[in-house]
Design an enzyme around this catalytic site. Structure first.
Site, PDB file in Angstrom:
ATOM      1  N   LEU A 192       0.820  -1.216   0.000  1.00  0.00           N
ATOM      2  CA  LEU A 192       0.000   0.000   0.000  1.00  0.00           C
ATOM      3  C   LEU A 192       0.856   1.268   0.000  1.00  0.00           C
ATOM      4  CD1 LEU A 192      -2.948  -0.969   2.405  1.00  0.00           C
ATOM      5  CD2 LEU A 192      -2.563  -1.528  -0.002  1.00  0.00           C
ATOM      6  N   GLN A 248       4.200   3.863  -1.490  1.00  0.00           N
ATOM      7  CA  GLN A 248       4.421   4.650  -2.719  1.00  0.00           C
ATOM      8  C   GLN A 248       4.798   3.759  -3.898  1.00  0.00           C
ATOM      9  OE1 GLN A 248       7.824   7.290  -2.736  1.00  0.00           O
ATOM     10  NE2 GLN A 248       7.079   8.451  -4.492  1.00  0.00           N
ATOM     11  N   TYR A 254      18.039   4.667   9.090  1.00  0.00           N
ATOM     12  CA  TYR A 254      17.542   4.072   7.840  1.00  0.00           C
ATOM     13  C   TYR A 254      18.721   3.554   7.004  1.00  0.00           C
ATOM     14  CZ  TYR A 254      15.305   4.043   3.179  1.00  0.00           C
ATOM     15  OH  TYR A 254      14.844   3.712   1.928  1.00  0.00           O
TER      16      TYR A 254
END
Ligand code: NAD
Ligand code: SER
Length: 322
Positions: free
Chosen positions: A14, A16, A145
């Site tokens: 769901l 990008q 990240y």
């Protein structure tokens, strides 16, 4: 490519990339053969035409059960936290991006799955050469990240060489798209600027005007993903860490390009905490390995992407879906 007659699972479908990739996979292989999944369960209208399974990638038994029950042969593993959200929730970022990937790799090893696991330009850090960043270079990221993405690349490499898992992946640049908004990354400004230009003619950008980052239009990213997955395995020297390039422009240049279409567009630049992450990433990428090993070539430049983005968003505005 589908492994035998088995089906495809997309985790994080769901998001990008996931919404667009799921649609393209369904167009190529059939609605019923591509199972979308996500931790969230509110499926957007464009994805209701095919199967959906709510799945948290941290729940390994549920993941394994879905892979068995749905007869899955290939997984596009897109579930992750991006750089800006990752800096706000570093512990969760590690869990989803590393423990989640580890679950997927373990299941792939046991069930002989093919895997796509994306990496990012976030694997690079302030000590990496910033111009034409080489394929093999210093990987010392300063964001959580980035740390998870380097760890992920090394995990994938380990499973490829130790267990023969067919796992492939790309260090995507910042992706720009007109369908699903981005999920909390540093490059989100390059998408938001288009939405706000069309919606209200002004945007406050959270990085400086002279910030240059590598970017890519979503149609190129989807084409690259499917091209890499279709490449003969014997041709690949790398596995899940391919550098990939298309565009490099400053935030100011992007605003100027939009202004060619919307002369009244106003953009102001008010850098916030995203700036430090952006400053630690490269300006441009050397993607010689992707070009040589699986024939990668980008199609969109800044001008053609901007024209297409603005047309697509204007159409969405006319339909009342923007
Ligand atoms: P996104 O944030 O838009 O989507 C991620 C999806 O994962 C979301 O729908 C979210 O609900 C889901 N998710 C989060 N935690 C989950 C969990 N525990 N279990 C199951 N689902 C969970 O991200 P995206 O932009 O689509 O990115 C997909 C992949 O591509 C990620 O690995 C990301 O690091 C990588 N990538 C993206 C970009 C970019 O610019 N979009 C650039 C480089 C790399
Ligand atoms: N677009 C992503 C981000 O900004 C890069 O991986 O987090």
């Amino acid at each position: 490519m589908v492994a035998g007659s088995k089906r495809i699972l997309v985790t994080g479908a769901l998001g990008q990339i996931g919404t667009v990739l799921t649609l393209e996979l369904r167009r190529r292989y059939g609605d019923d053969r591509v199972v979308a999944s996500d931790k969230r369960s509110q499926v957007p209208p464009e994805l209701v035409g095919g199967p959906f399974v709510p799945l948290d990638v941290l729940d390994r038994p549920a993941l394994e059960e879905a892979i068995r029950d749905q007869d899955i042969g290939t997984v596009y593993h897109l579930a992750a936290l991006l750089s800006a959200v990752g800096e706000q929730h570093p512990q969760l970022c590690w869990r989803v991006n590393v423990d989640g990937l580890y679950n997927v790799l373990e299941i792939a090893r046991q069930h002989d799955l093919r895997l796509f696991c994306p990496s990012s330009i976030a694997v690079f850090g302030p000590e990496t050469p910033r111009e034409q960043t080489p394929q093999e270079t210093i990987l010392r990221p300063t964001s959580m990240y980035g740390v998870t993405k380097v760890t992920g690349e090394r995990l994938c490499e380990y499973y490829a060489t130790r267990y023969g898992v067919d796992v492939r992946g790309i260090r995507y640049p910042g992706l720009i798209s007109s369908e699903t908004p981005p999920g909390g990354g540093t490059t989100d400004y390059a998408v938001e600027i288009f939405y706000e230009a069309v919606r209200c003619g002004r945007y406050t950008c959270f990085v400086r005007a002279d910030t240059v980052l590598p970017m890519m239009y979503m149609p190129d990213a989807i084409r690259a993903t499917l091209q890499l997955m279709a490449a003969p395995r014997s041709e690949l020297r790398h596995h899940a860490d391919f550098n990939l390039a298309a565009l490099s422009f400053s935030a100011g240049e992007l605003a100027a390009e939009i202004r060619k279409h919307l002369p009244g567009f106003e953009c102001t630049f008010v850098p916030d905490y995203h700036q430090a992450i952006a400053d630690s990433w490269p300006c441009s990428i050397d993607d010689t390995a992707a070009r040589a090993e699986w024939g990668w070539r980008p199609e969109y430049d800044l001008a053609t992407m901007t024209t297409d983005m603005l047309a697509k968003l204007a159409e969405r505005q006319r339909r009342g879906t923007l």
